[in-house]
Scaffold this motif. Structure first.
Motif, PDB file in Angstrom:
ATOM      1  N   ASN A 592       0.815  -1.211   0.000  1.00 39.44           N
ATOM      2  CA  ASN A 592       0.000   0.000   0.000  1.00 39.44           C
ATOM      3  C   ASN A 592       0.852   1.266   0.000  1.00 39.44           C
ATOM      4  N   LYS A 593       2.079   1.136  -0.482  1.00 35.25           N
ATOM      5  CA  LYS A 593       2.988   2.279  -0.552  1.00 35.25           C
ATOM      6  C   LYS A 593       3.392   2.582  -1.991  1.00 35.25           C
ATOM      7  N   VAL A 594       3.577   1.542  -2.768  1.00 36.50           N
ATOM      8  CA  VAL A 594       3.927   1.705  -4.175  1.00 36.50           C
ATOM      9  C   VAL A 594       2.784   1.164  -5.020  1.00 36.50           C
ATOM     10  N   ALA A 595       2.286   1.978  -5.923  1.00 36.77           N
ATOM     11  CA  ALA A 595       1.198   1.559  -6.804  1.00 36.77           C
ATOM     12  C   ALA A 595       1.588   1.895  -8.236  1.00 36.77           C
ATOM     13  N   ALA A 596       1.439   0.925  -9.109  1.00 31.43           N
ATOM     14  CA  ALA A 596       1.731   1.121 -10.528  1.00 31.43           C
ATOM     15  C   ALA A 596       0.494   0.753 -11.331  1.00 31.43           C
ATOM     16  N   GLN A 597       0.172   1.591 -12.287  1.00 27.43           N
ATOM     17  CA  GLN A 597      -0.999   1.371 -13.134  1.00 27.43           C
ATOM     18  C   GLN A 597      -0.589   1.507 -14.599  1.00 27.43           C
ATOM     19  N   PHE A 598      -0.835   0.468 -15.365  1.00 26.59           N
ATOM     20  CA  PHE A 598      -0.594   0.498 -16.802  1.00 26.59           C
ATOM     21  C   PHE A 598      -1.963   0.546 -17.478  1.00 26.59           C
ATOM     22  N   TYR A 599      -2.153   1.487 -18.377  1.00 29.34           N
ATOM     23  CA  TYR A 599      -3.494   1.669 -18.919  1.00 29.34           C
ATOM     24  C   TYR A 599      -3.477   1.899 -20.429  1.00 29.34           C
ATOM     25  N   TYR A 600      -4.606   1.558 -21.032  1.00 29.32           N
ATOM     26  CA  TYR A 600      -4.832   1.806 -22.456  1.00 29.32           C
ATOM     27  C   TYR A 600      -6.281   2.222 -22.636  1.00 29.32           C
ATOM     28  N   SER A 601      -6.515   3.225 -23.469  1.00 29.31           N
ATOM     29  CA  SER A 601      -7.886   3.643 -23.757  1.00 29.31           C
ATOM     30  C   SER A 601      -8.023   3.952 -25.238  1.00 29.31           C
ATOM     31  N   HIS A 602      -9.189   3.608 -25.760  1.00 30.53           N
ATOM     32  CA  HIS A 602      -9.501   3.889 -27.159  1.00 30.53           C
ATOM     33  C   HIS A 602     -10.777   4.713 -27.205  1.00 30.53           C
ATOM     34  N   LEU A 603     -10.687   5.896 -27.775  1.00 33.68           N
ATOM     35  CA  LEU A 603     -11.823   6.807 -27.889  1.00 33.68           C
ATOM     36  C   LEU A 603     -12.313   6.832 -29.329  1.00 33.68           C
ATOM     37  N   LYS A 604     -13.610   6.645 -29.497  1.00 34.98           N
ATOM     38  CA  LYS A 604     -14.215   6.646 -30.824  1.00 34.98           C
ATOM     39  C   LYS A 604     -15.338   7.681 -30.858  1.00 34.98           C
ATOM     40  N   ASN A 605     -15.371   8.451 -31.963  1.00 34.92           N
ATOM     41  CA  ASN A 605     -16.441   9.424 -32.171  1.00 34.92           C
ATOM     42  C   ASN A 605     -16.363  10.577 -31.175  1.00 34.92           C
ATOM     43  N   GLY A 606     -15.143  10.915 -30.721  1.00 35.43           N
ATOM     44  CA  GLY A 606     -14.971  12.001 -29.769  1.00 35.43           C
ATOM     45  C   GLY A 606     -15.467  13.324 -30.327  1.00 35.43           C
ATOM     46  N   PHE A 607     -16.014  14.166 -29.450  1.00 34.01           N
ATOM     47  CA  PHE A 607     -16.575  15.438 -29.905  1.00 34.01           C
ATOM     48  C   PHE A 607     -16.042  16.589 -29.075  1.00 34.01           C
ATOM     49  N   ASP A 608     -16.009  17.746 -29.667  1.00 39.76           N
ATOM     50  CA  ASP A 608     -15.628  18.976 -28.992  1.00 39.76           C
ATOM     51  C   ASP A 608     -15.899  20.136 -29.943  1.00 39.76           C
ATOM     52  N   TYR A 609     -15.812  21.361 -29.388  1.00 40.21           N
ATOM     53  CA  TYR A 609     -15.950  22.533 -30.238  1.00 40.21           C
ATOM     54  C   TYR A 609     -14.693  22.710 -31.089  1.00 40.21           C
ATOM     55  N   VAL A 610     -14.886  23.055 -32.344  1.00 44.22           N
ATOM     56  CA  VAL A 610     -13.788  23.323 -33.262  1.00 44.22           C
ATOM     57  C   VAL A 610     -13.890  24.780 -33.701  1.00 44.22           C
ATOM     58  N   THR A 611     -12.804  25.538 -33.522  1.00 42.12           N
ATOM     59  CA  THR A 611     -12.768  26.915 -33.986  1.00 42.12           C
ATOM     60  C   THR A 611     -12.465  26.928 -35.478  1.00 42.12           C
ATOM     61  N   LEU A 612     -13.344  27.548 -36.253  1.00 43.89           N
ATOM     62  CA  LEU A 612     -13.231  27.546 -37.709  1.00 43.89           C
ATOM     63  C   LEU A 612     -12.900  28.944 -38.208  1.00 43.89           C
ATOM     64  N   VAL A 613     -11.820  29.063 -38.954  1.00 40.96           N
ATOM     65  CA  VAL A 613     -11.408  30.327 -39.580  1.00 40.96           C
ATOM     66  C   VAL A 613     -11.099  30.056 -41.047  1.00 40.96           C
ATOM     67  N   GLN A 614     -11.217  31.090 -41.863  1.00 41.95           N
ATOM     68  CA  GLN A 614     -10.936  30.993 -43.286  1.00 41.95           C
ATOM     69  C   GLN A 614      -9.665  31.767 -43.619  1.00 41.95           C
ATOM     70  N   PRO A 615      -8.812  31.231 -44.496  1.00 46.32           N
ATOM     71  CA  PRO A 615      -7.524  31.879 -44.790  1.00 46.32           C
ATOM     72  C   PRO A 615      -7.642  33.316 -45.281  1.00 46.32           C
ATOM     73  N   ASP A 616      -8.683  33.627 -46.042  1.00 43.88           N
ATOM     74  CA  ASP A 616      -8.784  34.948 -46.660  1.00 43.88           C
ATOM     75  C   ASP A 616      -9.883  35.809 -46.064  1.00 43.88           C
ATOM     76  N   ASP A 617     -10.394  35.421 -44.928  1.00 52.92           N
ATOM     77  CA  ASP A 617     -11.473  36.182 -44.303  1.00 52.92           C
ATOM     78  C   ASP A 617     -11.264  36.191 -42.795  1.00 52.92           C
ATOM     79  N   ILE A 618     -10.643  37.264 -42.326  1.00 52.66           N
ATOM     80  CA  ILE A 618     -10.302  37.309 -40.902  1.00 52.66           C
ATOM     81  C   ILE A 618     -11.524  37.569 -40.027  1.00 52.66           C
ATOM     82  N   THR A 619     -12.629  38.032 -40.631  1.00 52.07           N
ATOM     83  CA  THR A 619     -13.821  38.310 -39.818  1.00 52.07           C
ATOM     84  C   THR A 619     -14.720  37.094 -39.674  1.00 52.07           C
ATOM     85  N   SER A 620     -14.440  36.047 -40.451  1.00 49.66           N
ATOM     86  CA  SER A 620     -15.250  34.832 -40.368  1.00 49.66           C
ATOM     87  C   SER A 620     -14.612  33.882 -39.375  1.00 49.66           C
TER      88      SER A 620
END
Length: 796
Positions: A592-620
């Protein structure tokens, strides 16, 4: 067939007729010969397998019929074994008076030793907040910041090496996320928290919601037949002055338990955000300064009552309200990259009026069927969340010499909010059968979210409703689930557990403005599996697997726009889908003094907000949530607890992982690989029995988070705690982020344009708190008996 049935019935009745049964009886009394009613009498075979349990009556007498044979009798008083005897039953036996010493048991409970700061169990890590100096005088978010295995950065909570979490309060899931969850956690005082459980791979009993893990916040309870009260005050100094005060009262006597608390806080924080958009020919630099205000008034009321020795019922009510007026100032500098000269400037201001309400109600009924461990519970939960906002946004553009550009001024008003109602019905059964333990149950969750937004243009001096940016949206979600798990102790060293959860989800998103309805229905299985091996007291091994789901926040489905300034807005996505993750862990623990954890996770269909900008339009420039991320993460987490000296305890953690993420939308990076290395240490120093010091430090090397690169960060916290008046009065002083070095920078790409975002959430703060506790641990009672078995767990 009928003949076989008759034969079976005949043999059964013959067995009943000719089997010999004898009576075992006795009377349970205390040291003063007073009867102890409702004490539990447990009968076991000589191989320690329980076969029967009974309760003594009002006079302390019990009488049990048993077949002839060898037995072990145990008498449980106050949930402790107060009497054990092996008997050979071949005739009626009267054990006479059996004395149980009340005072001895109570003394043992009251004098329970101080728990370790961190405890580890087969499926979770337990952080005892009441023993942490750094968490004293803060809120639940402050306690989570110093909890091993968790990371709270820029008011976002994550589990080390994981993609997301869910939060529970006393084993009940909080149906909030994002800013709403953060604001709710700020209403809970850390002094009300007993412990925080970090469950990296939750069993089937828990909701499948929350990619990867659950944080379970356990609140404090009190000892049996006592009352206590607590008064607290706190002062916090960052860029602004904050503070608060609160009081709580707990009362438990015989079959009743009552608790009440009230708190008021004035939280002010300065939040700095800096954005850099590196266009082909233009450099966009934006500095945003927010004055975040949150003034919650919260109250909590609870009542539990023991209807019978085996049935406990109760209700709890939680209410929080805040009415604040935060402000925001935004300044944009647009420069020509070739000449390195300013092209134009833009200023905007935002004034908000926010009203936040949270109401949570719970009714629960627990039936302890017998002492063999069979227990049935029912919970009804309701919560209502309201967030009303009224924001005024105004500003103007300027020439490089800071003179205003004619006709560029603007002013508009956005009003709206969101109302969420959620109902939960849960049945749960613990059912041990010999060497197996079954747990099964069902849950029904009904949610409705109603959001609206009214957008007015005030440029002409008269409010003009902008129909294109005005909307109403209703989202409904129905989740029904059943689950079952079985635990089997194969032998004294090996234990296994299998679980399966089935969830059926039906959603309906209705845009009243567009008259569009989007539905989504799916049925999914979520398996879990655990296997532990403990060869001796020094070593233990555990491997587990679990599948999880994360659902988008309610208002993320709303397709309409919310403006941040004249250049930037956010909008939802009605077609968002949940994400899924598969998680595998291998754990090793040494003494109960040394603890080791080996882990693996696979994420599918992850979502989040994406900031969208256009190369020639700085106001968009706008942001919108998408399902676009697939990610694999491999890692190892190693912790070591040093406690060789009575005056010093040190908990040290290293976490390393490698991640590979890919995107399914063309606007972002196609993929990103990266390593992550984080170091944590928490050191507690006992100067005397009443004086403690604590130092915590973390360092995070440059890393990646999904498709973003993150700069290195670090932070040092120092804390001091001192007790007075026989530990009735407590003084705590805490310095957070002493050097102000917790300032991460996130770098990503949209359409090959580099986007940088640097955040600082006023982490460098000084906090001082006073806590005064008083009460009575010796209430006069008619009798202390097994009616209080539930309350024993409330001993601190």
């Amino acid at each position: 067939m009928i003949r076989r049935i008759y034969i079976i019935q005949f043999l059964f009745f013959c067995c009943v007729l000719f089997s010999q049964q004898f009576q075992l009886q006795g009377k349970i009394v205390d040291e003063n010969d007073a009867p102890l009613e409702y004490s539990e009498v447990l009968i076991l075979k000589t191989d320690s397998i329980p076969i029967k349990s009974e309760l003594s009556n009002e006079t302390g007498v019990f009488s049990i019929l048993l077949d002839s044979g060898e037995y072990i009798i145990k008498i449980k008083y106050f949930n402790d074994i107060g009497y054990t005897k092996t008997i050979s039953l071949h005739n009626n036996i009267d054990l006479g008076k059996i004395k149980i010493e009340k005072a001895k048991n109570i003394k043992e409970i009251v004098l329970e030793g101080r728990k370790k700061l961190i405890e580890r169990k087969i499926d979770r890590l337990i952080f005892n907040v009441e023993n942490s100096i750094s968490a004293t005088g803060g809120d639940a978010l402050d306690a989570l910041k110093v909890t091993p295995g968790l990371k709270v950065q820029n008011e976002k909570i994550s589990m080390v090496g994981k993609n997301g979490i869910s939060v529970m309060i006393d084993d009940r899931l909080i149906q909030l996320s994002g800013d709403d969850l953060i604001n709710f956690l700020k209403t809970i005082r850390s002094d009300e928290i007993k412990s925080i459980e970090v469950i990296t791979n939750p069993p089937a009993k828990y909701d499948a919601e929350g990619n990867s893990g659950i944080v379970n916040i356990k609140r404090k309870k009190i000892a049996p037949n006592s009352w206590k009260s607590l008064i607290s005050s706190r002062y916090i100094q960052g860029n602004y002055t904050s503070g608060g005060m609160g009081a709580s009262f707990d009362y438990q006597k015989n079959k009743s338990y009552f608790n009440f608390s009230v708190n008021y806080d004035r939280n002010k924080r300065k939040i700095d955000e800096n954005f850099v958009n590196n266009y082909r020919a233009t450099l966009w630099e934006e500095a945003k300064v927010k004055k975040s205000l949150f003034y919650p008034f919260t109250t909590k009321l609870g009542f539990d009552y023991k209807l019978t020795p085996k049935v406990m019922t109760g209700v709890s009510l939680y209410y929080s309200y805040s009415d604040t007026n935060p402000t925001e100032k935004d300044r944009v500098v647009i420069s020509d990259k070739t000449t390195n000269k300013i092209d134009s400037l833009a200023n905007s201001n935002k004034e908000l009026k926010n009203k936040y309400k949270f109401l949570s109600f719970n009714y629960h009924l627990n039936y302890e069927i017998d002492s063999l461990g069979r227990k049935l519970s029912f919970d009804f939960d309701y919560f209502s969340y309201q967030n009303k906002s009224n924001q005024l946004i105004y500003g103007q553009n300027f020439f490089p010499d800071s003179s205003p550009i004619p006709g560029s001024d603007f002013i508009f008003n956005s009003m709206g909010g969101i109302n969420v109602d959620n109902y939960n019905f849960t049945f749960d059964m613990d059912h041990p059968i010999k060497s197996f333990t079954l747990n099964y149950g069902a849950k029904l969750s009904l949610s409705k979210s109603d959001s609206d937004n009214y957008f007015y243009n005030l440029g002409s001096g008269t409010p003009i409703l902008d129909i294109n940016n005005t909307n109403s949206f209703i989202y409904k979600e129905y989740i029904s689930s059943v689950y079952a798990s079985i635990t089997h102790k194969i032998n004294s060293k090996i234990e296994g557990k299998l679980g399966l959860r089935l969830e059926s989800v039906n959603t309906n998103g209705h845009s009243l403005t567009l008259d569009q309805i989007h539905t989504n229905n799916y049925l999914k299985l979520y398996p879990t599996a655990y296997l532990s091996y403990t060869p001796n007291d020094n070593h233990s091994f555990n491997v587990n697997y679990g599948r999880r789901i994360t659902r988008p926040r309610y208002f993320w489905f709303n397709p309409f726009r919310s403006f941040n300034n004249q250049y930037f807005y956010s909008e939802g996505n009605s077609f968002l889908q949940p994400s899924f993750s598969d998680n595998i862990e291998l754990n090793y623990n040494f003494k109960n003094k040394v603890a080791a954890q080996f882990y693996y996770s696979h994420l599918k269909n992850g979502f989040d907000y994406v900031t969208l900008v256009q190369p020639d339009d700085i106001t968009s420039r706008y942001e919108k949530p998408y399902n676009y991320v697939t990610s694999d993460k491999y890692g190892v987490n190693i912790s070591y607890t040093f406690d060789k000296f009575k005056w010093w305890e040190s908990v040290n953690t290293l976490d390393y992982n490698y991640s590979h993420s890919t995107s399914s939308i063309p606007e972002t990076n196609a993929s990103l690989n990266g390593n992550s290395l984080q170091l944590y240490t928490t050191n507690t120093f006992k100067i005397s029995s009443t004086i403690f010091l604590e130092a915590s430090y973390f360092y995070s090397f440059p890393t990646v988070d999904g498709l973003f690169k993150v700069s290195s960060t670090n932070g040092l916290d120092l804390a001091f705690k001192m007790f007075f008046m026989k530990k009735i009065l407590q003084l705590s002083v805490t310095g957070e982020d002493i050097f102000g070095s917790n300032r991460p920078t996130y770098t990503g790409y949209t359409n090959n344009i580099e986007l940088k975002n640097k955040l600082y959430f006023d982490n460098q703060r000084f906090r001082i708190s006073l806590i005064y506790k008083f009460g009575n641990n010796k209430l006069n009672t008619k009798q202390i008996n097994s009616n209080n078995s539930e309350q024993k767990e409330r001993v601190q």
